[in-house]
Design a protein around this motif. Structure first.
Motif, PDB file in Angstrom:
ATOM      1  N   LYS A 196       0.847  -1.176   0.000  1.00 48.44           N
ATOM      2  CA  LYS A 196       0.000   0.000   0.000  1.00 48.44           C
ATOM      3  C   LYS A 196       0.890   1.236   0.000  1.00 48.44           C
ATOM      4  O   LYS A 196       1.848   1.328   0.766  1.00 48.44           O
ATOM      5  CB  LYS A 196      -0.882  -0.018   1.247  1.00 48.44           C
ATOM      6  N   LYS A 197       0.566   2.191  -0.887  1.00 50.20           N
ATOM      7  CA  LYS A 197       1.365   3.409  -0.961  1.00 50.20           C
ATOM      8  C   LYS A 197       1.019   4.330   0.196  1.00 50.20           C
ATOM      9  O   LYS A 197      -0.124   4.405   0.631  1.00 50.20           O
ATOM     10  CB  LYS A 197       1.102   4.144  -2.274  1.00 50.20           C
ATOM     11  N   SER A 198       2.022   5.033   0.657  1.00 54.73           N
ATOM     12  CA  SER A 198       1.789   5.999   1.727  1.00 54.73           C
ATOM     13  C   SER A 198       1.054   7.218   1.163  1.00 54.73           C
ATOM     14  O   SER A 198       0.980   7.418  -0.050  1.00 54.73           O
ATOM     15  CB  SER A 198       3.123   6.434   2.340  1.00 54.73           C
ATOM     16  N   TRP A 199       0.543   8.016   2.051  1.00 57.67           N
ATOM     17  CA  TRP A 199      -0.185   9.213   1.643  1.00 57.67           C
ATOM     18  C   TRP A 199       0.711  10.121   0.810  1.00 57.67           C
ATOM     19  O   TRP A 199       0.292  10.685  -0.195  1.00 57.67           O
ATOM     20  CB  TRP A 199      -0.681   9.957   2.890  1.00 57.67           C
ATOM     21  N   TRP A 200       1.971  10.235   1.211  1.00 61.63           N
ATOM     22  CA  TRP A 200       2.912  11.132   0.539  1.00 61.63           C
ATOM     23  C   TRP A 200       3.171  10.646  -0.896  1.00 61.63           C
ATOM     24  O   TRP A 200       3.200  11.445  -1.826  1.00 61.63           O
ATOM     25  CB  TRP A 200       4.213  11.195   1.339  1.00 61.63           C
ATOM     26  N   LYS A 201       3.337   9.347  -1.100  1.00 58.60           N
ATOM     27  CA  LYS A 201       3.590   8.788  -2.439  1.00 58.60           C
ATOM     28  C   LYS A 201       2.364   8.961  -3.337  1.00 58.60           C
ATOM     29  O   LYS A 201       2.494   9.293  -4.514  1.00 58.60           O
ATOM     30  CB  LYS A 201       3.942   7.302  -2.345  1.00 58.60           C
ATOM     31  N   ARG A 202       1.170   8.726  -2.772  1.00 56.16           N
ATOM     32  CA  ARG A 202      -0.046   8.903  -3.569  1.00 56.16           C
ATOM     33  C   ARG A 202      -0.199  10.354  -3.996  1.00 56.16           C
ATOM     34  O   ARG A 202      -0.572  10.645  -5.139  1.00 56.16           O
ATOM     35  CB  ARG A 202      -1.273   8.458  -2.773  1.00 56.16           C
ATOM     36  N   ALA A 203       0.081  11.291  -3.088  1.00 56.21           N
ATOM     37  CA  ALA A 203      -0.034  12.714  -3.412  1.00 56.21           C
ATOM     38  C   ALA A 203       0.987  13.107  -4.490  1.00 56.21           C
ATOM     39  O   ALA A 203       0.655  13.843  -5.432  1.00 56.21           O
ATOM     40  CB  ALA A 203       0.162  13.556  -2.159  1.00 56.21           C
ATOM     41  N   ALA A 204       2.202  12.601  -4.373  1.00 56.19           N
ATOM     42  CA  ALA A 204       3.237  12.917  -5.365  1.00 56.19           C
ATOM     43  C   ALA A 204       2.860  12.355  -6.739  1.00 56.19           C
ATOM     44  O   ALA A 204       3.037  13.022  -7.767  1.00 56.19           O
ATOM     45  CB  ALA A 204       4.578  12.356  -4.921  1.00 56.19           C
ATOM     46  N   ASP A 205       2.308  11.133  -6.786  1.00 53.83           N
ATOM     47  CA  ASP A 205       1.872  10.548  -8.051  1.00 53.83           C
ATOM     48  C   ASP A 205       0.749  11.360  -8.679  1.00 53.83           C
ATOM     49  O   ASP A 205       0.740  11.593  -9.892  1.00 53.83           O
ATOM     50  CB  ASP A 205       1.406   9.103  -7.843  1.00 53.83           C
ATOM     51  N   THR A 206      -0.196  11.799  -7.861  1.00 48.97           N
ATOM     52  CA  THR A 206      -1.312  12.605  -8.359  1.00 48.97           C
ATOM     53  C   THR A 206      -0.814  13.918  -8.954  1.00 48.97           C
ATOM     54  O   THR A 206      -1.243  14.323 -10.039  1.00 48.97           O
ATOM     55  CB  THR A 206      -2.317  12.889  -7.227  1.00 48.97           C
ATOM     56  N   ILE A 207       0.094  14.558  -8.265  1.00 51.73           N
ATOM     57  CA  ILE A 207       0.642  15.834  -8.755  1.00 51.73           C
ATOM     58  C   ILE A 207       1.385  15.626 -10.061  1.00 51.73           C
ATOM     59  O   ILE A 207       1.259  16.421 -11.000  1.00 51.73           O
ATOM     60  CB  ILE A 207       1.550  16.473  -7.683  1.00 51.73           C
ATOM     61  N   GLN A 208       2.158  14.535 -10.167  1.00 48.71           N
ATOM     62  CA  GLN A 208       2.901  14.266 -11.396  1.00 48.71           C
ATOM     63  C   GLN A 208       1.959  13.954 -12.556  1.00 48.71           C
ATOM     64  O   GLN A 208       2.194  14.395 -13.685  1.00 48.71           O
ATOM     65  CB  GLN A 208       3.871  13.108 -11.189  1.00 48.71           C
ATOM     66  N   GLU A 209       0.888  13.218 -12.303  1.00 46.09           N
ATOM     67  CA  GLU A 209      -0.071  12.916 -13.352  1.00 46.09           C
ATOM     68  C   GLU A 209      -0.770  14.170 -13.855  1.00 46.09           C
ATOM     69  O   GLU A 209      -0.930  14.373 -15.046  1.00 46.09           O
ATOM     70  CB  GLU A 209      -1.106  11.908 -12.858  1.00 46.09           C
ATOM     71  N   LYS A 210      -1.177  15.037 -12.918  1.00 45.52           N
ATOM     72  CA  LYS A 210      -1.878  16.257 -13.303  1.00 45.52           C
ATOM     73  C   LYS A 210      -0.944  17.228 -13.992  1.00 45.52           C
ATOM     74  O   LYS A 210      -1.343  17.992 -14.852  1.00 45.52           O
ATOM     75  CB  LYS A 210      -2.516  16.915 -12.098  1.00 45.52           C
ATOM     76  N   GLY A 211       0.350  17.198 -13.626  1.00 47.91           N
ATOM     77  CA  GLY A 211       1.327  18.088 -14.246  1.00 47.91           C
ATOM     78  C   GLY A 211       1.813  17.586 -15.593  1.00 47.91           C
ATOM     79  O   GLY A 211       2.502  18.294 -16.304  1.00 47.91           O
ATOM     80  N   GLY A 212       1.478  16.328 -15.928  1.00 43.85           N
ATOM     81  CA  GLY A 212       1.885  15.791 -17.221  1.00 43.85           C
ATOM     82  C   GLY A 212       3.236  15.096 -17.195  1.00 43.85           C
ATOM     83  O   GLY A 212       3.757  14.719 -18.226  1.00 43.85           O
ATOM     84  N   ALA A 213       3.822  14.944 -16.018  1.00 44.32           N
ATOM     85  CA  ALA A 213       5.122  14.296 -15.923  1.00 44.32           C
ATOM     86  C   ALA A 213       5.000  12.791 -16.030  1.00 44.32           C
ATOM     87  O   ALA A 213       5.938  12.117 -16.400  1.00 44.32           O
ATOM     88  CB  ALA A 213       5.806  14.670 -14.609  1.00 44.32           C
ATOM     89  N   ARG A 214       3.859  12.242 -15.710  1.00 47.40           N
ATOM     90  CA  ARG A 214       3.645  10.789 -15.731  1.00 47.40           C
ATOM     91  C   ARG A 214       2.340  10.511 -16.491  1.00 47.40           C
ATOM     92  O   ARG A 214       1.378  11.259 -16.395  1.00 47.40           O
ATOM     93  CB  ARG A 214       3.548  10.273 -14.304  1.00 47.40           C
ATOM     94  N   SER A 215       2.334   9.427 -17.256  1.00 51.01           N
ATOM     95  CA  SER A 215       1.123   9.105 -18.015  1.00 51.01           C
ATOM     96  C   SER A 215       0.011   8.619 -17.085  1.00 51.01           C
ATOM     97  O   SER A 215       0.263   7.947 -16.103  1.00 51.01           O
ATOM     98  CB  SER A 215       1.424   8.037 -19.064  1.00 51.01           C
ATOM     99  N   ILE A 216      -1.213   8.943 -17.436  1.00 50.94           N
ATOM    100  CA  ILE A 216      -2.368   8.530 -16.645  1.00 50.94           C
ATOM    101  C   ILE A 216      -2.683   7.085 -16.991  1.00 50.94           C
ATOM    102  O   ILE A 216      -2.721   6.699 -18.152  1.00 50.94           O
ATOM    103  CB  ILE A 216      -3.584   9.434 -16.921  1.00 50.94           C
ATOM    104  N   LYS A 217      -2.951   6.276 -15.978  1.00 50.26           N
ATOM    105  CA  LYS A 217      -3.205   4.850 -16.191  1.00 50.26           C
ATOM    106  C   LYS A 217      -4.602   4.591 -16.619  1.00 50.26           C
ATOM    107  O   LYS A 217      -5.543   5.162 -16.249  1.00 50.26           O
ATOM    108  CB  LYS A 217      -2.876   4.090 -14.909  1.00 50.26           C
TER     109      LYS A 217
END
Length: 158
Positions: free
Chosen positions: A137-158
């Protein structure tokens, strides 16, 4: 000339020399690793074993033969290695495992392993199904960082 220009030139020269030294040391280490891999491939054999336990522990605490511990460098003796305790035939042995396959080795199961000396290079299950890897299970901090990267376009949306 200004003193900051001299400092800048000296810094660039030192970094350049360091880069060249690291390049040659890297090539030397790469050749050494290729030779070791060739030796491992030449000496490998398939063995059926019962995995008793697996842990990451220091070499001197692992139960490896004293000759192996004595021949290792001080740095390797202090580093934590993936150690597997297995029953091979009538003997119980401590073996060093490859870091890539350590998590996939099932405990308290019989497996067919490719062994080179005291080094396990690959493992295949002998009886039953392969254990399913638990999804951490991802920690709150990792989930928040992934969300920010997805919204910023740094990571592709699954």
């Amino acid at each position: 000339m200004n003193s900051w220009i001299i400092v800048l030139i000296v810094t660039v020269v030192v970094l350049g020399i360091a880069a060249v030294v690291l390049y040659f040391l890297g090539k030397k280490a790469q050749k050494k690793q290729a030779e070791q891999q060739a030796q491992i491939e030449a000496m490998k054999q398939t063995v059926s074993m019962l995995i008793i336990d697996k842990k990451r522990m220091r070499m001197r605490d692992s139960g490896l033969p004293q000759s192996v511990i004595a021949s290792a460098s001080k740095l390797m003796q202090r580093a934590k290695l993936p150690i597997v305790k297995a029953k091979v035939g009538p003997q119980v042995l401590s073996l060093v495992c490859d870091e890539k396959i350590f998590d996939s080795i099932p405990v308290k199961k019989e497996v067919k392993a490719t062994v080179s000396g005291i080094y396990i290079t690959s493992v295949k299950g002998l009886h039953g199904k392969a254990p399913v890897q638990e999804v951490k299970k991802k920690s709150w901090w990792k989930r928040a960082a992934d969300t920010i990267q997805e919204k910023g376009g740094a990571r592709s949306i699954k």
